[in-house]
Structures are given as C-alpha cells and as structure tokens.
Design a protein around this motif. Structure first.
Motif, short mmCIF file in Angstrom:
data_model
loop_
_atom_site.label_atom_id
_atom_site.label_comp_id
_atom_site.label_asym_id
_atom_site.label_seq_id
_atom_site.Cartn_x
_atom_site.Cartn_y
_atom_site.Cartn_z
N PHE A 143 0.83 -1.20 0.00
CA PHE A 143 0.00 0.00 0.00
C PHE A 143 0.87 1.26 0.00
N THR A 144 1.91 1.26 0.82
CA THR A 144 2.77 2.43 0.92
C THR A 144 3.49 2.69 -0.39
N ASN A 145 4.02 1.64 -1.02
CA ASN A 145 4.71 1.80 -2.30
C ASN A 145 3.77 2.36 -3.37
N ASP A 146 2.58 1.79 -3.45
CA ASP A 146 1.61 2.25 -4.44
C ASP A 146 1.22 3.70 -4.19
N ASP A 205 -13.02 -7.38 -5.55
CA ASP A 205 -13.25 -7.66 -4.14
C ASP A 205 -11.92 -7.59 -3.40
N ASN A 206 -11.99 -7.63 -2.08
CA ASN A 206 -10.79 -7.58 -1.24
C ASN A 206 -10.41 -8.97 -0.73
N GLU A 207 -10.85 -10.01 -1.43
CA GLU A 207 -10.53 -11.38 -1.01
C GLU A 207 -9.18 -11.83 -1.55
N VAL A 208 -8.42 -12.51 -0.71
CA VAL A 208 -7.20 -13.18 -1.15
C VAL A 208 -7.21 -14.59 -0.59
N THR A 209 -6.56 -15.50 -1.30
CA THR A 209 -6.44 -16.87 -0.84
C THR A 209 -5.02 -17.10 -0.36
N ILE A 210 -4.89 -17.50 0.91
CA ILE A 210 -3.58 -17.74 1.52
C ILE A 210 -3.29 -19.24 1.50
N THR A 211 -2.14 -19.62 0.95
CA THR A 211 -1.71 -21.01 0.97
C THR A 211 -0.45 -21.11 1.81
N SER A 212 -0.52 -21.87 2.90
CA SER A 212 0.62 -22.04 3.81
C SER A 212 1.55 -23.12 3.28
N SER A 213 2.72 -23.24 3.90
CA SER A 213 3.73 -24.18 3.43
C SER A 213 3.28 -25.63 3.54
N ASP A 214 2.27 -25.91 4.41
CA ASP A 214 1.76 -27.29 4.52
C ASP A 214 0.67 -27.59 3.51
N GLY A 215 0.38 -26.61 2.64
CA GLY A 215 -0.63 -26.82 1.60
C GLY A 215 -2.03 -26.41 1.99
N SER A 216 -2.25 -26.03 3.24
CA SER A 216 -3.59 -25.61 3.67
C SER A 216 -3.90 -24.23 3.10
N THR A 217 -5.16 -23.96 2.82
CA THR A 217 -5.58 -22.69 2.23
C THR A 217 -6.71 -22.06 3.04
N GLU A 218 -6.81 -20.75 2.95
CA GLU A 218 -7.90 -20.04 3.59
C GLU A 218 -8.16 -18.75 2.81
N VAL A 219 -9.44 -18.44 2.60
CA VAL A 219 -9.83 -17.20 1.93
C VAL A 219 -10.14 -16.16 3.00
N VAL A 220 -9.51 -15.00 2.88
CA VAL A 220 -9.70 -13.95 3.87
C VAL A 220 -10.01 -12.63 3.18
N GLN A 221 -10.58 -11.70 3.93
CA GLN A 221 -10.91 -10.36 3.45
C GLN A 221 -9.87 -9.38 3.99
N VAL A 222 -9.30 -8.57 3.11
CA VAL A 222 -8.39 -7.52 3.52
C VAL A 222 -9.19 -6.23 3.53
N ARG A 223 -9.51 -5.73 4.73
CA ARG A 223 -10.39 -4.56 4.82
C ARG A 223 -9.66 -3.28 5.16
N ASN A 224 -8.46 -3.37 5.70
CA ASN A 224 -7.76 -2.18 6.15
C ASN A 224 -6.29 -2.42 6.04
N ARG A 225 -5.49 -1.35 5.80
CA ARG A 225 -4.07 -1.53 5.68
C ARG A 225 -3.30 -0.95 6.85
N ARG A 226 -4.01 -0.43 7.82
CA ARG A 226 -3.29 0.10 8.98
C ARG A 226 -2.87 -1.03 9.90
N ARG A 227 -1.75 -0.83 10.55
CA ARG A 227 -1.30 -1.77 11.55
C ARG A 227 -1.31 -1.06 12.88
N ARG A 228 -1.94 -1.67 13.87
CA ARG A 228 -1.96 -1.08 15.21
C ARG A 228 -1.30 -2.05 16.17
N GLY A 229 -0.50 -1.52 17.07
CA GLY A 229 0.19 -2.37 18.02
C GLY A 229 -0.73 -2.88 19.09
#
Length: 281
Positions: A38-41, A257-281
């Motif tokens: 987001f910052t680069n763009d 849409d804001n959906e992305v599919t995450i595939t982990s190193s064990d082959g498992s997948t999950e579809v998630v929504q990216v709604r915000n780009r801020r990071r809060r501690g």
C-alpha cells in the motif's frame, strides 16, 4: 485460527502467544507485506500525480496527463512547492493532515526529476523527511525510471528501492529493497486504467529475520475497482519465503473484491478479506 487470521489481514494483531506459532508468523508476513504494498503504491501515485499536475505545461507525448493520471486526491491537504531551476518538488503534509482518500499523512516527500514523467528515460528520485502514512513511518530512496516503449496507450516505470524501511506504530520495523515494474495501460474502448506490477524484494521482517518476496504472476490493479473500495490487486500471485517456509497469496480472477487466498507451506488454504491496511500495536 480463522478469527485470528482475519484479524491479521485487517492489520490488527493477535496475542504474542498466537503470533509466535509458525502459522501466525507466516500470516503476519502477509500482513506486513500488505502495508509495504500500500505504501509503495501510494508514494508512486503521489509522485506521478505531482509530476503531471506541476509539469502540465508540456506538449504532446511529454505531457499526456489526461489519460494516465486517474489517481488524484492523495495530497489535497499538502503544501506543494516547485523549484523549476533545481527540478525539485516538495510535498509537505506538515504535522499531519487527511486528504480526499481518507488517509492521514505527515512529514515531507522530496522529488528530484530529470524530465517530465511521460518522457522515455526520465528519472525521478524520491526521498522522505519524517514521513508517515497512517502512523507508519516510511524511509529509503526510490528511483523511478520511465521505460515505456512508445506504445500509445501504455506507460511503464521501473521502480528501484534502496534502504527501504517501514516503522510500524508498535515500534517494530520491516526493511526492504528491490525492483519492480509498473505498467499503466489505458483500454482504448472502455477507458479503464489498469496497472500491472511485476518484480521482487527482500529484507528483514519485524523479528529481524531475512525474507524474500517474488511476484510469480503479474499483480493487476484497476482504477474502477479502486473507486469502489478495493485496495488489493484483483488478480495475480506472489510468494513470501522466510526460514524455509513459503506463503502463497492468490489475488483472484479479476473480480472487484478484497478477497485473497492464503496457501501455507503445509498446503492448507484459507480465503480472507483484507479490509484495512493500517497496523496497530
């Protein structure tokens, strides 16, 4: 785990205990990478917008601002100064202000240029002074070079980042360097503006561990999707690697849409929504 994954992709943080598991560490890489994206763009478009707006007195191909400048509104609250003799533009957001895109920025961006942005071979160098985007500090030097091949409905830019660093609101940092190519294409019939991104980067993550990222199929962003609130690519793939673990991110088939599919190193997948780009501690 699903709730924690969703929280991470919203740039929120799970507990330290959860974040220390292998699965959550890998997913946290995707979170930090989203902030870097987001910052680069954001910076690229602020730079290109100001090059168009301030240098609009040009003629012909060197100007060409009408078709390739759809990303207005990111710096409407900033004070912009232009030193034509020094070929320098300074964009000063002061102590902090929120522009028309509802993003808060502070500090200053300095642009040095050799020619108008749409001239093939033009080089635009960007540096920062105490610059923050939504509470995340941005550092480094960015060199943008126009590498267009003369195609009338395209502009291509190679962006090289050295000494890149983002300091998050919780005090952690992510360093990065790399090169990517952004190709802007204006569809002649629909007048849709599409940005295609390729490239790679590497650096150290918030834990001080080395990582690498490669775009394995071009990331595609469209202006029409951005206008309806889509903040991620609508298609394309990338891979993130650290400590021998690989995280795959699939941005879809072109649907707005804001959906992305995450595939982990064990082959498992999950579809998630990216709604915000801020990071809060």
């Amino acid at each position: 785990m699903g709730a924690c994954v969703a929280a991470l992709l919203l740039i929120s943080a799970c507990s330290e205990e959860n974040a220390s598991t292998p699965e959550m560490v890998v997913l946290d890489e995707a979170t930090a990478e989203a902030v870097v994206d987001f910052t680069n763009d954001d910076i690229d478009n602020i730079v290109l917008n100001n090059m168009a707006a301030i240098l609009k007195g040009g003629r012909g191909e060197a100007n060409g601002t009408e078709n390739f400048n759809s990303y207005w509104g990111r710096d409407t609250c900033a004070e912009v100064t232009h030193d034509e003799d020094a070929q320098t533009i300074t964009i000063n957001f002061g102590e902090g202000c929120t522009s028309g895109d509802d993003i808060t920025r502070s500090g200053a961006i300095t642009i040095n240029y050799t020619d108008r942005r749409n001239v093939a071979g033009a080089v635009i160098t960007t540096t920062f002074e105490n610059y923050f985007v939504n509470g995340n500090q941005v550092e480094g030097t960015r060199v943008l070079e126009n590498i267009s091949d003369g195609t009338s409905n395209q502009r291509a830019f190679r962006v090289t980042v050295t000494g890149g660093q983002i300091t998050f609101e919780d005090g952690t940092t992510r360093t990065f360097q790399g090169t990517r190519t952004r190709t802007h294409t204006l569809e002649e019939t629909s007048r849709e503006l599409t940005v295609t991104v390729t490239g790679s980067r590497s650096g150290t993550n918030r834990e001080g561990t080395a990582f690498s990222m490669e775009i394995t199929s071009p990331l595609v962003f469209t202006y029409s999707c951005r206008q309806v609130g889509v903040r991620v690519a609508v298609s394309g793939n990338r891979e993130l690697t650290r400590d021998g673990a690989t995280l795959g991110i699939d941005y879809g088939d072109g649907t707005c849409d804001n959906e992305v599919t995450i595939t982990s190193s064990d082959g498992s997948t999950e579809v998630v929504q990216v709604r915000n780009r801020r990071r809060r501690g």
